[in-house]
Design a protein around this motif. Structure first.
Motif, short mmCIF file in Angstrom:
data_model
loop_
_atom_site.label_atom_id
_atom_site.label_comp_id
_atom_site.label_asym_id
_atom_site.label_seq_id
_atom_site.Cartn_x
_atom_site.Cartn_y
_atom_site.Cartn_z
N ASP A 20 -5.64 1.96 -6.05
CA ASP A 20 -6.11 0.77 -5.34
C ASP A 20 -6.52 -0.28 -6.37
O ASP A 20 -7.43 -0.03 -7.17
CB ASP A 20 -7.32 1.15 -4.46
N ALA A 53 -8.24 -2.83 -6.16
CA ALA A 53 -9.62 -3.32 -6.02
C ALA A 53 -10.61 -2.36 -6.67
O ALA A 53 -11.50 -2.77 -7.42
CB ALA A 53 -9.94 -3.49 -4.54
N THR A 54 -10.46 -1.06 -6.40
CA THR A 54 -11.43 -0.08 -6.89
C THR A 54 -10.99 0.59 -8.19
O THR A 54 -11.78 1.28 -8.83
CB THR A 54 -11.65 1.02 -5.84
N LYS A 55 -9.71 0.42 -8.55
CA LYS A 55 -9.10 1.07 -9.73
C LYS A 55 -9.16 2.59 -9.60
O LYS A 55 -9.17 3.31 -10.58
CB LYS A 55 -9.80 0.65 -11.04
N ARG A 56 -9.27 3.09 -8.38
CA ARG A 56 -9.27 4.52 -8.13
C ARG A 56 -8.13 4.84 -7.18
O ARG A 56 -7.52 3.93 -6.61
CB ARG A 56 -10.61 4.96 -7.51
N TYR A 57 -7.85 6.14 -7.00
CA TYR A 57 -6.80 6.52 -6.06
C TYR A 57 -7.15 6.06 -4.66
O TYR A 57 -8.27 6.27 -4.18
CB TYR A 57 -6.58 8.03 -6.07
N SER A 58 -6.20 5.41 -4.02
CA SER A 58 -6.41 4.94 -2.66
C SER A 58 -6.40 6.13 -1.70
O SER A 58 -5.67 7.10 -1.92
CB SER A 58 -5.31 3.95 -2.30
N ARG A 59 -7.16 6.01 -0.62
CA ARG A 59 -7.18 7.10 0.36
C ARG A 59 -6.07 6.94 1.40
O ARG A 59 -5.75 7.88 2.11
CB ARG A 59 -8.54 7.12 1.08
#
Lengths: 566, 109
Positions: free
Chosen positions: A489, A491-497
């Motif tokens: 993602d 926006a969050t720079k993390r894996y999107s759910r």
């Protein structure tokens, strides 16, 4: 008296001759240079030799890009005699606002474009207006008669026929020719005399490896998948696994090549070679083939994955379903993350990296299209504690679709890494072969035995109990692997759910592959798994492609016979 | 002898005049031919332009997408049913070949 008159007459004649001689001397000697230039300006017209780009053909000689001759409308502001009514009529014909046309015409100067490359019927109507000061110049217009078909491969050119995308851009130097100028004689009324010179310079023609029919089948099925899964984008590449010839390459969204200049970057992006994604389970080919090649496992080696999870670097990675003890073949067939990580741990960091590089991960494939990216895989010294586990299941690594397809083609063809390409031959206007694709740097990356063993494992993926039963085609065995990966993602720079990439990559017929193909669907809605989203697309395309390519069924179910002689 | 010299003068003058007129006639004919050629070249360019237009139209009409969208009972394209196809003869070519149009006329219209 008569003698006197004779003297006068003789004097007058002599004087006249002297006058004529003086005038001639003035014209021919004193003012010679200026008058010669003036005469040349009036009699000699300099015209450009028109450059025509070469034609682009598909592998069977069907035209994908050719040229039309259209007329462009210009205005000589100093000679223009049009009133407001004329401009209004002209504006309605060329579909421009009158004020915009007037704004284009300066007070002085002798040349300004009004509208380039008009349709013939419009040009005729403008000519009928008989407005003094307007003129036409014939120009070549590049047209793509198949519209949206293969837009990301062919590319397009600008208004001045300058190459902007795709093969048009990559092979511009072959497609264009040197123009030049030619001097034409003309008379006082402006009529030109024959120059005896060919007024056209043609570029070389290009033969692509693409097949129009296969390309259309791929695009049609991608459109259906986009519609069904309300996906953000999709890509598919079909390749001959032995030669690297790309038979079809499509991305969605796409665009009409004839309007290439006015489409957004999102539509123009050739995702198949320019977009990286985490391959997920399709990356298990590297772990699997590497482990087999290093003789660390056999298809029947046992992996206890009954815990449903495994800790790597303090992080637990789980399987989607719980299994008991699986053979190595079943680990791949069921796409067990835990089993794959166990195999990855056996293989070790250095070997994982080495086999990744051997399969071409993190390196450009060298495909002859502009904009290819290399993807990436970090060197083992930069890996974190969780990297070994993550990379074993296709995370922390970025690949392009064409890289993954090439890797699977190596399994299909017995262990050789081929170079994907879309141009087969370049042919001169007089039909000589100027250049022909020859891949001299093919490289064996695994043994034929390992490739054969892993091919058998991949066959089980599309059989009962595998993750891609929906990829199987009636009459022929399919070998392949599904992939489902989370997207990052932004926006969050993390894996999107909720954002996933679903993919399937494989080849058919498994034992004597005629084609290898990858299908990727970005951000499908409702379902996320490669076996559900991408594998059916693979099946639908290959079902039709095998029929088109006249590939025999292997199950001998034929009842009625139509003989095909080979 | 006297008769010959008497005939020679007018003959030479006529010859000179015929020669001059012949040159003028040839030159004017040459120019006329150049004009005609210029006109023919223009016509040829127009015909080539029309031909290119028609060729593009034909190519577009013969596109697979269009054939496929036509009703199958008319000129529409139908893929062969593999259950009804029997392959005989030599072993089916499993190895691919390079895309090439060596035997095909590729000259642009």
């Amino acid at each position: 008296m008569s003698k006197k008159r004779a003297v006068i007459l003789h004097t007058a004649i002599i004087f006249s001759f002297i006058l004529v001689s003086l005038r001639l001397a003035d014209l021919m000697i004193i003012d010679h240079k200026r008058l010669t230039e003036k005469a040349q300006q009036q009699h000699i017209k300099v015209e450009d030799i028109q450059v025509r780009r070469g034609t682009i053909f598909d592998r069977k000689g069907r035209e994908l890009a050719l040229n039309l001759e259209l007329e462009s409308l210009y205005c000589d502001p100093e000679a223009l005699t049009a009133d407001k009514e004329d401009i209004k009529k002209l504006a309605s014909l060329v579909k421009k606002e009158p004020r915009r046309i007037l704004a284009k015409i300066p007070d002085e100067g002798r040349f300004v474009w009004i509208k380039r490359k008009l349709a013939p019927e419009i040009a005729d109507k403008v000519r009928d207006l008989e407005i003094e000061g307007l003129g036409f110049v014939t120009e070549a217009k590049r047209v793509y008669p198949k519209g949206e078909l293969a837009s990301h491969i062919i590319g397009f050119v600008g208004i001045d026929n300058q190459a902007l995308e795709g093969v048009e851009l990559k092979f511009d130097k072959y497609l264009t020719a040197k123009g030049g100028k030619v001097l034409l004689e003309r008379d006082a009324s402006g009529k030109t005399l024959s120059s005896g010179v060919n007024m056209e310079a043609k570029g070389n023609n290009i033969v692509l490896t693409i097949d129009e029919v296969l390309q259309r089948l791929v695009e049609k099925e991608l459109d259906k998948a986009m519609e069904q899964w309300k996906a953000a984008a999709a890509s598919a590449i079909m390749m001959d696994p032995y030669t690297g010839e790309i038979l079809a390459l499509a991305n969605r969204p796409a665009y009409d090549t004839n309007r290439g200049g006015s489409v957004s970057g999102f539509e123009k992006r050739n995702r198949a070679i320019t977009d990286c994604y985490e391959p997920g389970s399709t990356f298990k080919i590297v772990i699997g083939a590497g482990s087999l090649e290093e003789k660390l496992v056999t298809p029947n080696s046992l992996f206890d994955v009954s815990k449903g999870g495994i800790q790597v670097g303090g992080k637990t990675i789980r399987d989607v379903h719980k299994y008991g003890v699986l053979t190595f073949k079943e680990v791949i067939q069921k796409s067990s993350n835990v089993g794959s990580i166990m195999a990855g741990i056996k293989l070790g960091k250095e070997n994982i990296y080495r086999y990744s590089k051997l399969f071409g991960i993190g390196d450009k494939t060298g495909i002859d299209l502009p904009g290819e990216v290399s993807g990436w895989i970090h060197k083992p010294e930069r890996w974190s504690g969780t990297s070994l586990g993550a990379i074993s299941i296709g995370q922390e690594v970025a690949v392009t679709p064409v890289q993954m397809l090439r890797a699977y083609s190596a399994i299909a063809n017995g262990g050789i890494l081929v170079r994907p390409h879309v141009v087969s031959e370049i042919i001169s206007p007089d039909n000589r072969i100027v250049a022909s694709f020859r891949d001299n740097d093919v490289q064996r990356i695994i043994s034929a035995k390992t490739a054969e063993t892993f091919k058998d494992i991949l066959k089980s993926v599309t059989e009962e109990g595998g993750t891609a039963k929906s990829a199987s085609v009636d009459g022929n065995l399919v070998a392949g692997k599904t992939g489902t990966a989370q997207m990052i993602d932004p926006a969050t720079k993390r894996y999107s759910r909720d954002k996933y990439v679903s993919s399937f990559v494989g080849f058919v017929p498994a034992d004597k592959p005629r084609l290898a193909m990858i299908v990727i669907v970005y951000e499908p809605k409702g379902q996320i798994y490669g076996g559900v989203v991408a594998a059916p697309v693979f099946r639908e395309i290959t079902r039709q492609a095998l029929s088109y390519l006249n590939v025999p069924r292997e199950d001998n179910l034929g009842q009625h016979a139509l003989l095909v002689l080979r | 002898m006297h008769l010959v010299s008497f005939m020679l003068k007018p003959f030479l003058i006529i010859l000179l005049l015929v020669g001059v007129f012949g040159l003028v006639y040839l030159r004017s004919n040459f120019l006329k031919l150049e004009y005609n050629l210029g006109e023919l070249e223009k016509k040829k360019m127009h015909c080539l332009r029309d031909r290119k237009m028609l060729f593009a139209e034909k190519t577009s009409l013969l596109s697979f997408a269009r054939l496929e969208s036509s009703p199958s009972d008319q000129e529409g394209f139908v893929l062969p049913d593999r259950l009804k196809v029997v392959h005989i003869g030599k072993q089916v070519r499993s190895l691919p070949h390079q895309a090439s149009l060596k035997q095909k006329q590729l000259a642009e219209p």
